[in-house]
Structure formats: structure tokens, C-alpha cells
Enzyme design. Structure first.
Site, PDB file in Angstrom:
ATOM      1  N   GLU A 186       4.673  -4.713  13.624  1.00 42.73           N
ATOM      2  CA  GLU A 186       4.020  -5.030  14.910  1.00 42.73           C
ATOM      3  C   GLU A 186       4.144  -6.528  15.252  1.00 42.73           C
ATOM      4  O   GLU A 186       3.223  -7.142  15.789  1.00 42.73           O
ATOM      5  CB  GLU A 186       2.576  -4.518  14.915  1.00 42.73           C
ATOM      6  CG  GLU A 186       2.584  -2.994  14.783  1.00 42.73           C
ATOM      7  CD  GLU A 186       1.312  -2.307  15.183  1.00 42.73           C
ATOM      8  OE1 GLU A 186       0.591  -2.855  16.031  1.00 42.73           O
ATOM      9  OE2 GLU A 186       1.069  -1.199  14.673  1.00 42.73           O
TER      10      GLU A 186
HETATM   11  N1  COS Z   1       1.815  -8.479  27.989  1.00 44.69           N
HETATM   12  C1  COS Z   1       2.419  -8.252  29.165  1.00 44.69           C
HETATM   13  N2  COS Z   1       3.643  -8.699  29.466  1.00 44.69           N
HETATM   14  C2  COS Z   1       4.287  -9.425  28.541  1.00 44.69           C
HETATM   15  C3  COS Z   1       3.716  -9.717  27.287  1.00 44.69           C
HETATM   16  C4  COS Z   1       2.421  -9.216  27.031  1.00 44.69           C
HETATM   17  N3  COS Z   1       1.815  -9.418  25.863  1.00 44.69           N
HETATM   18  N4  COS Z   1       4.592 -10.457  26.581  1.00 44.69           N
HETATM   19  C5  COS Z   1       5.683 -10.629  27.356  1.00 44.69           C
HETATM   20  N5  COS Z   1       5.475 -10.002  28.534  1.00 44.69           N
HETATM   21  C6  COS Z   1       6.378  -9.929  29.688  1.00 44.69           C
HETATM   22  C7  COS Z   1       6.707 -11.338  30.218  1.00 44.69           C
HETATM   23  O1  COS Z   1       5.744 -11.782  31.136  1.00 44.69           O
HETATM   24  C8  COS Z   1       8.049 -11.102  30.856  1.00 44.69           C
HETATM   25  O2  COS Z   1       7.873 -10.497  32.118  1.00 44.69           O
HETATM   26  P1  COS Z   1       8.317 -11.248  33.511  1.00 44.69           P
HETATM   27  O3  COS Z   1       9.787 -11.522  33.364  1.00 44.69           O
HETATM   28  O4  COS Z   1       7.987 -10.258  34.557  1.00 44.69           O
HETATM   29  O5  COS Z   1       7.490 -12.493  33.558  1.00 44.69           O
HETATM   30  C9  COS Z   1       8.679 -10.063  29.969  1.00 44.69           C
HETATM   31  O6  COS Z   1       7.625  -9.402  29.288  1.00 44.69           O
HETATM   32  C10 COS Z   1       9.650 -10.636  28.981  1.00 44.69           C
HETATM   33  O7  COS Z   1       8.957 -11.605  28.230  1.00 44.69           O
HETATM   34  P2  COS Z   1       9.674 -12.814  27.516  1.00 44.69           P
HETATM   35  O8  COS Z   1      10.601 -13.486  28.469  1.00 44.69           O
HETATM   36  O9  COS Z   1       8.621 -13.637  26.881  1.00 44.69           O
HETATM   37  O10 COS Z   1      10.577 -12.041  26.448  1.00 44.69           O
HETATM   38  P3  COS Z   1      11.321 -12.550  25.158  1.00 44.69           P
HETATM   39  O11 COS Z   1      12.609 -11.827  25.059  1.00 44.69           O
HETATM   40  O12 COS Z   1      11.336 -14.041  25.116  1.00 44.69           O
HETATM   41  O13 COS Z   1      10.425 -11.955  23.956  1.00 44.69           O
HETATM   42  C11 COS Z   1       8.595 -11.684  22.469  1.00 44.69           C
HETATM   43  C12 COS Z   1       9.073 -12.059  23.870  1.00 44.69           C
HETATM   44  C13 COS Z   1       9.345 -12.397  21.372  1.00 44.69           C
HETATM   45  C14 COS Z   1       7.143 -12.097  22.425  1.00 44.69           C
HETATM   46  C15 COS Z   1       8.731 -10.148  22.337  1.00 44.69           C
HETATM   47  O14 COS Z   1      10.075  -9.745  22.323  1.00 44.69           O
HETATM   48  C16 COS Z   1       8.057  -9.599  21.087  1.00 44.69           C
HETATM   49  O15 COS Z   1       6.829  -9.493  21.028  1.00 44.69           O
HETATM   50  N6  COS Z   1       8.858  -9.235  20.087  1.00 44.69           N
HETATM   51  C17 COS Z   1       8.336  -8.586  18.891  1.00 44.69           C
HETATM   52  C18 COS Z   1       8.270  -7.123  19.090  1.00 44.69           C
HETATM   53  C19 COS Z   1       7.611  -6.465  17.946  1.00 44.69           C
HETATM   54  O16 COS Z   1       6.418  -6.643  17.729  1.00 44.69           O
HETATM   55  N7  COS Z   1       8.396  -5.689  17.203  1.00 44.69           N
HETATM   56  C20 COS Z   1       7.878  -4.923  16.139  1.00 44.69           C
HETATM   57  C21 COS Z   1       8.140  -3.510  16.480  1.00 44.69           C
HETATM   58  S1  COS Z   1       6.786  -2.519  16.552  1.00 44.69           S
HETATM   59  S2  COS Z   1       6.416  -2.140  14.652  1.00 44.69           S
END
Ligand code: COS
Length: 380
Positions: free
Chosen positions: A363
Site C-alpha cells: 500500500e
Molecule cells: N487523492 C486524490 N487524487 C490524488 C491523490 C490522492 N491521494 N494522489 C494523487 N492524486 C491525483 C493528482 O491530483 C493528479 O491528478 P490531477 O492531474 O488531476 O491533478 C493525479 O492523481 C496524478 O498524481 P501525480 O501527478 O502526483 O502522480 P505521480 O505519477 O507523480 O504519482 C504517487 C503519485 C507516487 C503518489 C502515486 O503513484 C502512488 O501513490 N504510488 C504508490 C501506489 C501504491 O501504493 N502502490 C502499492 C499498490 S497497492 S498494495
């Protein structure tokens, strides 16, 4: 600021503690050894309302707050993290995601069964080449009018073979990047949907982790969650809450190992006294107790942020980052305090140490939590 738990929260804490001792503890070592899924235990947890804790009673849920859920997760995880991960995934990734964003028809069809444990759910985001980099989904869900054609592979899926329903994140329109991603509800048994072999894991060995293969799977349009292109935001929003559950799991693993180490140190003697009287051990206990309390406050803060309608992306990331480190550090020290016995399965702490590691990975790895935290504080 009032840190007192309500009577209801204390009752839930006691019920989860009792369940862990009477139902999870017996056989926990054998299940870990044999990688046996805790089927009976999960069924009972469903009957007691632990699988849909935060869901409205009209969908069969317990209608409780997130803090109650975190408290229950801590108690269950003190004893059996393989069972508590099922509770966490079902509650925060599957039930919460559906209650918050699914249509009424989807809620009636799936949520009512997921809250009672009639079936459990799985959340399918990670892929062989997209775990942390979640926008790079290779699984495709091509729009074919009345259905999506789903193709691809998902990896490390908790409840992989035991789930009845799977929330699958997939790319519909590559040109639109993360805005072209959808979340689809896929039922077990849909033609073309295959479950890969079970993973042989370091920890949480009782949990059921598989890769999943989708080959031309037809998913009806009505199984899409939310508007077209909402899938990535669905995953991100759902994972923010999921991180509270995993932070509480990490807290529980740490607290469970600490309680065992404290008890052992009061019984085991060396150099003519109980080992807790040696400063080398006493100081370890002091550090463990302090760090666990700090982790608990972060977990409670994140849960309260969610309950009070505040943004909890930052607080849930901080809670998970910190609690998972405390889980790792505490369990290593608990093994050390147990000495030779700590290396032996019967004393439980080696299992807790192995289980702790995954809380820094799933996660969102600790590194991903630092991305979320640093972006948030720089933006402020
Ligand atoms: N809630 C709502 N929207 C979100 C959000 C959240 N917590 N986090 C990001 N977003 C939205 C952003 O606002 C953006 O939307 P807009 O373009 O409309 O503004 C979009 O999602 C993309 O976000 P961002 O540009 O930050 O994406 P990145 O590719 O930089 O990645 C991370 C962001 C690294 C935070 C994300 O990919 C992540 O959480 N990765 C880990 C996933 C994970 O937990 N994997 C484990 C699998 S489940 S066991």
C-alpha cells in the site's frame, strides 16, 4: 485534546483482543508454516462485523468510525498479521472504495456480501512493472461499447484466490495518461480471468497472495466505478484510507512484539536477576514503549482526520511511514531480548519480525510515503 476512548471504542478493543487470543492465537504458528489461509477465522470475523466496520448498516456494515477500525486492527495484528491484512484490505480498499464511489446498484450487489464476509474482496493495482509508479498501468480495459475488454497481469494481490470480487485498475486510453485509467469490478469465474500460483512469502504467510491474469475478459460497462477516467483517483483516494489500516497493522505488530518481550524479560533470569533489571534490556523496553506510543498517536490522528472530514493524505502517509519503521525496529529488538529463544518459532517474535517487513512495502513503500509527505509540505 481528549485521548480517552469512548465506551464503544473500548468495547471494540476488548472484543478484538479477545478474538485474537481465543481464535487467532491457536494455530497461528502452524498456519504461518503451512501458508494456510485463515478461512474459518475470517468467516467468524465477518459474522462479528469486523469485515465491514465503517460501512453503513443499510449495506450490512457495522457503521463505526475509522478510529474504531484502527483500534481493532491494532489488536488483531498483535497476534496474527496474516488475518489482519484480510481485514484491512476488505475494509479500507474494497468496502470503503465501493461505499464512497460505487453506484447504488453496485453497492446492493457487492457491498452487502462483502461486509458480512459472505465473500471477500481484492484490490488489484500493482503490476510486474507498475507498483510504486502506479500511473504506468500496462493492463488495458478497451472500451467495446457495452463492455470493456480487459487484458494484462496483476501482481502480489492479497486475497488473490480467496476473493469473490476484484477491483481492477486498468488503462482505457493511453493518450490521456492517468486520466484514461478506470477501476472495474471483476467477478471471480469470469471467462478469461485466471489466478496464478500462490506466492511463497517471507512474512504474512497465511495470507493468500497471487498474480492474476486477464485474457480478453469481458467486463460489463455497469461494472465501472465512477465516471470514465476516474480509476487512478479512485485508487489514490482508496489507498490513502488503506494506509491508515496498514499503519494500524504495523502498530499492532510492534505492540504485540513489545508485550511478548516485556513479559519474557520479567521471567528470564541471567546474572542472578530477571533480565529486565539489566539496563541494556530496560533501555530497549523504554525505547520500544515510547516509539509505539508515538506511532499510536499518529495512527489515531490520521483516523480522526478521516472521521472529522479533514484531508488525511498527509497524516495517513506519516502514520504508515512511522508505524512501519517502529514495527521493524521493535520486532528486531524483541527477537534480541528473547536471545536464542527469539530465533525459535514457538516464541512468536521471529514471525512478527518477518511480518513487520511488509508494512514498509505494501500500500505504498516507505519511499512512496516520503514522496507524498514531502510534496504535501512543500506545497503548503
Ligand atoms: N487523492 C486524490 N487524487 C490524488 C491523490 C490522492 N491521494 N494522489 C494523487 N492524486 C491525483 C493528482 O491530483 C493528479 O491528478 P490531477 O492531474 O488531476 O491533478 C493525479 O492523481 C496524478 O498524481 P501525480 O501527478 O502526483 O502522480 P505521480 O505519477 O507523480 O504519482 C504517487 C503519485 C507516487 C503518489 C502515486 O503513484 C502512488 O501513490 N504510488 C504508490 C501506489 C501504491 O501504493 N502502490 C502499492 C499498490 S497497492 S498494495
Amino acid at each position: 485534546m481528549d485521548f480517552t476512548l469512548s465506551e464503544e471504542q473500548l468495547m471494540i478493543q476488548q472484543a478484538a483482543r479477545d478474538f485474537a487470543q481465543t481464535e487467532l492465537l491457536p494455530g497461528v504458528i502452524e498456519r504461518d508454516d503451512a501458508q494456510k489461509f485463515p478461512e474459518e477465522q475470517i468467516k467468524k470475523l465477518g459474522e462479528l462485523g469486523f469485515l465491514g466496520m465503517m460501512v453503513d448498516p443499510k449495506y450490512g456494515g457495522s457503521g463505526l468510525d475509522t478510529l474504531s477500525y484502527a483500534i481493532a486492527m491494532e489488536e488483531l495484528s498483535k497476534v496474527d498479521a496474516s488475518s489482519s491484512v484480510v481485514v484491512s484490505v476488505n475494509n479500507s480498499l474494497v468496502c470503503w472504495g465501493l461505499e464512497a464511489f460505487a453506484s447504488e446498484a453496485q453497492k446492493q450487489k457487492y457491498l452487502t456480501k462483502l461486509t458480512t464476509g459472505e465473500m471477500i474482496g481484492a484490490f488489484c493495482l500493482s503490476e510486474p512493472e507498475a507498483g510504486s509508479d502506479a500511473t504506468s498501468q500496462k493492463t488495458t480495459a478497451i472500451d467495446k461499447g457495452d463492455h470493456y475488454l480487459l487484458n494484462g497481469t496483476k501482481n502480489w494481490i492479497t486475497n488473490g484466490s480467496t476473493a469473490g470480487v476484484y477491483l481492477v485498475i486498468a488503462q482505457t486510453d493511453i493518450e490521456k495518461g492517468h486520466k484514461g485509467i478506470n477501476a472495474l469490478i471483476v467477478e471471480k469465474g469470469t471467462p478469461g480471468f485466471e489466478i496464478g500460483p500462490k506466492e511463497n512469502k517471507l512474512g504474512i504467510r497465511g495470507s493468500d497472495t497471487h498474480s492474476l491474469m486477464f485474457n480478453d475478459v469481458k467486463v460489463p460497462k455497469e461494472n465501472r466505478i465512477g465516471e470514465d477516467g476516474f480509476g487512478f483517483k479512485f485508487a489514490m483516494k482508496t489507498l490513502s484510507g488503506g494506509r491508515i489500516g496498514i499503519a494500524a497493522q504495523a502498530l499492532g505488530i510492534a505492540a504485540g512484539a513489545y508485550e511478548l518481550a516485556l513479559k519474557y524479560s520479567k521471567e528470564r533470569k541471567s546474572f542472578g536477576t530477571e533480565i529486565c533489571n539489566h539496563q541494556a534490556i530496560a533501555f530497549k523496553l523504554a525505547d520500544m514503549h515510547t516509539e509505539i506510543e508515538a506511532a499510536r498517536l499518529l495512527v489515531y490522528k490520521a483516523a480522526l482526520d478521516k472521521d472529522n472530514g479533514n484531508n488525511y493524505d498527509l497524516s495517513s502517509a506519516m502514520a504508515k511511514l512511522f508505524a512501519s519503521k517502529v514495527a521493524m525496529d521493535t520486532t528486531v529488538e524483541a527477537v534480541q531480548i528473547h536471545g536464542g529463544n527469539g530465533f525459535v518459532k514457538d516464541y512468536h517474535v521471529e514471525r512478527l519480525m518477518r511480518d513487520a517487513k511488509i508494512t514498509q512495502i505494501y500500500e505504498g513503500t516507505s519511499e512512496i510515503q516520503k514522496i507524498v509527505i514531502s510534496r504535501s509540505i512543500i506545497k503548503q
